[in-house]
Design a protein around this motif. Sequence first.
Motif, PDB file in Angstrom:
ATOM      1  N   LYS A 105      30.495  61.886   5.444  1.00 40.92           N
ATOM      2  CA  LYS A 105      30.818  63.122   4.742  1.00 40.92           C
ATOM      3  C   LYS A 105      31.726  63.801   5.630  1.00 40.92           C
ATOM      4  O   LYS A 105      33.247  64.182   4.997  1.00 40.92           O
ATOM      5  CB  LYS A 105      29.543  64.084   4.824  1.00 40.92           C
ATOM      6  CG  LYS A 105      30.021  65.556   4.247  1.00 40.92           C
ATOM      7  CD  LYS A 105      28.454  66.413   4.185  1.00 40.92           C
ATOM      8  CE  LYS A 105      28.790  67.759   3.733  1.00 40.92           C
ATOM      9  NZ  LYS A 105      29.566  68.761   4.886  1.00 40.92           N
ATOM     10  N   GLU A 109      35.820  64.527   4.102  1.00 43.69           N
ATOM     11  CA  GLU A 109      36.423  65.657   4.037  1.00 43.69           C
ATOM     12  C   GLU A 109      37.609  65.844   4.467  1.00 43.69           C
ATOM     13  O   GLU A 109      38.617  66.384   4.063  1.00 43.69           O
ATOM     14  CB  GLU A 109      35.246  66.873   4.446  1.00 43.69           C
ATOM     15  CG  GLU A 109      34.059  67.155   3.621  1.00 43.69           C
ATOM     16  CD  GLU A 109      33.307  68.164   4.359  1.00 43.69           C
ATOM     17  OE1 GLU A 109      32.392  68.506   3.470  1.00 43.69           O
ATOM     18  OE2 GLU A 109      33.266  68.154   5.564  1.00 43.69           O
ATOM     19  N   CYS A 112      40.179  63.892   2.464  1.00 49.28           N
ATOM     20  CA  CYS A 112      40.495  64.681   1.351  1.00 49.28           C
ATOM     21  C   CYS A 112      41.751  65.963   1.720  1.00 49.28           C
ATOM     22  O   CYS A 112      42.665  66.297   1.064  1.00 49.28           O
ATOM     23  CB  CYS A 112      39.396  65.296   0.479  1.00 49.28           C
ATOM     24  SG  CYS A 112      38.531  63.833  -0.407  1.00 49.28           S
ATOM     25  N   VAL A 144      31.536  64.331  -2.089  1.00 52.41           N
ATOM     26  CA  VAL A 144      32.763  64.984  -1.233  1.00 52.41           C
ATOM     27  C   VAL A 144      34.069  64.703  -2.143  1.00 52.41           C
ATOM     28  O   VAL A 144      34.770  65.968  -2.502  1.00 52.41           O
ATOM     29  CB  VAL A 144      33.076  64.369   0.127  1.00 52.41           C
ATOM     30  CG1 VAL A 144      34.462  64.780   0.321  1.00 52.41           C
ATOM     31  CG2 VAL A 144      32.003  64.361   0.980  1.00 52.41           C
ATOM     32  N   THR A 148      35.774  68.453  -3.422  1.00 53.69           N
ATOM     33  CA  THR A 148      37.197  68.894  -3.201  1.00 53.69           C
ATOM     34  C   THR A 148      38.212  69.011  -4.029  1.00 53.69           C
ATOM     35  O   THR A 148      39.178  69.643  -3.943  1.00 53.69           O
ATOM     36  CB  THR A 148      37.485  67.909  -1.807  1.00 53.69           C
ATOM     37  OG1 THR A 148      37.519  66.737  -2.544  1.00 53.69           O
ATOM     38  CG2 THR A 148      36.629  67.806  -0.738  1.00 53.69           C
ATOM     39  N   TRP A 441      38.586  74.903  -0.857  1.00 56.71           N
ATOM     40  CA  TRP A 441      36.990  74.758  -0.477  1.00 56.71           C
ATOM     41  C   TRP A 441      37.073  74.892   1.276  1.00 56.71           C
ATOM     42  O   TRP A 441      35.913  74.563   1.500  1.00 56.71           O
ATOM     43  CB  TRP A 441      36.695  73.417  -0.798  1.00 56.71           C
ATOM     44  CG  TRP A 441      37.632  72.275  -0.609  1.00 56.71           C
ATOM     45  CD1 TRP A 441      38.846  71.877  -1.486  1.00 56.71           C
ATOM     46  CD2 TRP A 441      37.695  71.278   0.460  1.00 56.71           C
ATOM     47  NE1 TRP A 441      39.516  70.720  -0.937  1.00 56.71           N
ATOM     48  CE2 TRP A 441      38.916  70.457   0.310  1.00 56.71           C
ATOM     49  CE3 TRP A 441      36.722  71.319   1.518  1.00 56.71           C
ATOM     50  CZ2 TRP A 441      39.076  69.407   1.153  1.00 56.71           C
ATOM     51  CZ3 TRP A 441      37.194  70.117   2.624  1.00 56.71           C
ATOM     52  CH2 TRP A 441      38.380  69.479   2.300  1.00 56.71           C
ATOM     53  N   LEU A 450      35.713  71.720  10.909  1.00 55.29           N
ATOM     54  CA  LEU A 450      35.725  70.635  10.403  1.00 55.29           C
ATOM     55  C   LEU A 450      36.667  69.550  11.403  1.00 55.29           C
ATOM     56  O   LEU A 450      35.969  68.643  11.850  1.00 55.29           O
ATOM     57  CB  LEU A 450      36.387  70.561   9.096  1.00 55.29           C
ATOM     58  CG  LEU A 450      36.843  69.182   8.416  1.00 55.29           C
ATOM     59  CD1 LEU A 450      35.570  68.170   8.314  1.00 55.29           C
ATOM     60  CD2 LEU A 450      37.446  69.202   7.004  1.00 55.29           C
TER      61      LEU A 450
END
Length: 482
Positions: A105, A109, A112, A144, A148, A441, A450
């Motif tokens: 995940k 992320e 993306c 995901v 996104t 997002w 992140l």
Amino acid sequence: MSLIAIVGGRVLTMDDRRRILDRGTVLVEDDRINAVGPDDEVEIPADAEIIDAAGQIVMPGLVNSHTPGTQSLLRAGGNQDRDLLDWMFNDLYPGLAAYSLSDVKVALELFCLESIRSGVTTVVLNDHVHPFDPLPAIDTAIEVLGRTGIRAVYARMFTDAIRPSSPTFLQTVRAREPEVRPASVLRETTAILSDLDEMYRKHDRSYGGRIRVCASPSTASTTSLQALEYSRDRARTQDGIWALHLSETPGDRPVGEMSAVRYLDSYGLLDSRLLLGHCVHVDATDIRLIRRAGASISTQPVSNGVLGSGIAPVPAFLQAGINVGIGTDDANCNDACDVLSDLKTLGVVQRAVNCDAAAVAAEELIEIATLGGARAVRQASDIGRLAAGYKADVVLLDTRSSHLTPSSSIPAALAWQATGRDVRTVLVDGRVVMRDGVVDWLDGNAEAGLLATASERAEAIAERAGIATTRPWESRGFWRHG
């Protein structure tokens, strides 16, 4: 109904006439483009949201037609200075085997985020993580991609065959890195095909059709004939594509001295739904067979260079009439997913090796990254150009910087001067997924979190896999002087 008018920019339409508008308007209604034309010719409804594109290039979203993005947590470390098989078996597969679902995940992320920031609106995500329990990883990846906002073909990779000489060869490759925990992606054919059936049933055309899925056999040399035929037939049934790595190295020869292309052709496996990755070591006959079948090729100039695999004969593909797209390839053998940056590499390398300053023109490079990619995923009636009726996948790239001044020719500026870092705003399906450099997002705090989490997880994955992410210069064959 939502209305967005992008006004005042220099518009690269990529329409049938390849029009470039000095001051143009792109009017978006819901998920599609309603109108494109000069500012004084497009009527803007009073309730439309206005996006001011002054000083910017407005262009179709870029298509990354071959990119295993989950590997983003393995880059800039143990992947350095390795050829293809050394990299695969001493870094890639051991690293992926150490991923948890939460790692998948976070990795996607990050991928993306980087892709959207670089103006990429469509990806062919060649995924090979969690080979022995793939369905939870597939579910995680699709979630995901859907959340996104990126457009994607999730291409599930698999391996179900090996050549007789492979075990001894791989044992020797692995002996170079005895501390690395070995991992295999080889799996039984029936189990693979059952999982692919479930993937198609559950995820194809999800998120309003923005997410497609496809089968992606690793290579013709490491896939059974049964699985190759399944992949071809399922692409036809689903009205989609299937993807295959082909002739990345000279060793991709499934039987004897026969090339992988001739092998596929012998069994009727070359077809117009096939997206071939790499195609570095192909000859004139191979090229004719690919053209006759109507298959597309995605070229990966940076990863082929990083791994020392060679240079694909892209001018010969174009001259033969083969459709060509571009991919950034694995996030840990390119270490980036910036299509614009890779376009420059593609153009420069082809001019150099062909001793021809016009081997690939700027206009051809831009076509490869937009319409070429759209055709490769069989979505050219929806994406790849800015025209009425097409999906509203739009990128705004700011030219108000020193390295983009002057930028008289838009194709030349994009091919030779711009990188993904110049992208400011991105729409996919009419949704503004990034505005002025901020994705919709993630807020600033969430993005910082992140990035910190990705770094922590990357370190933990390398430790679990036994991968040394830093090595002394001397151990890599470099010597310090003075």
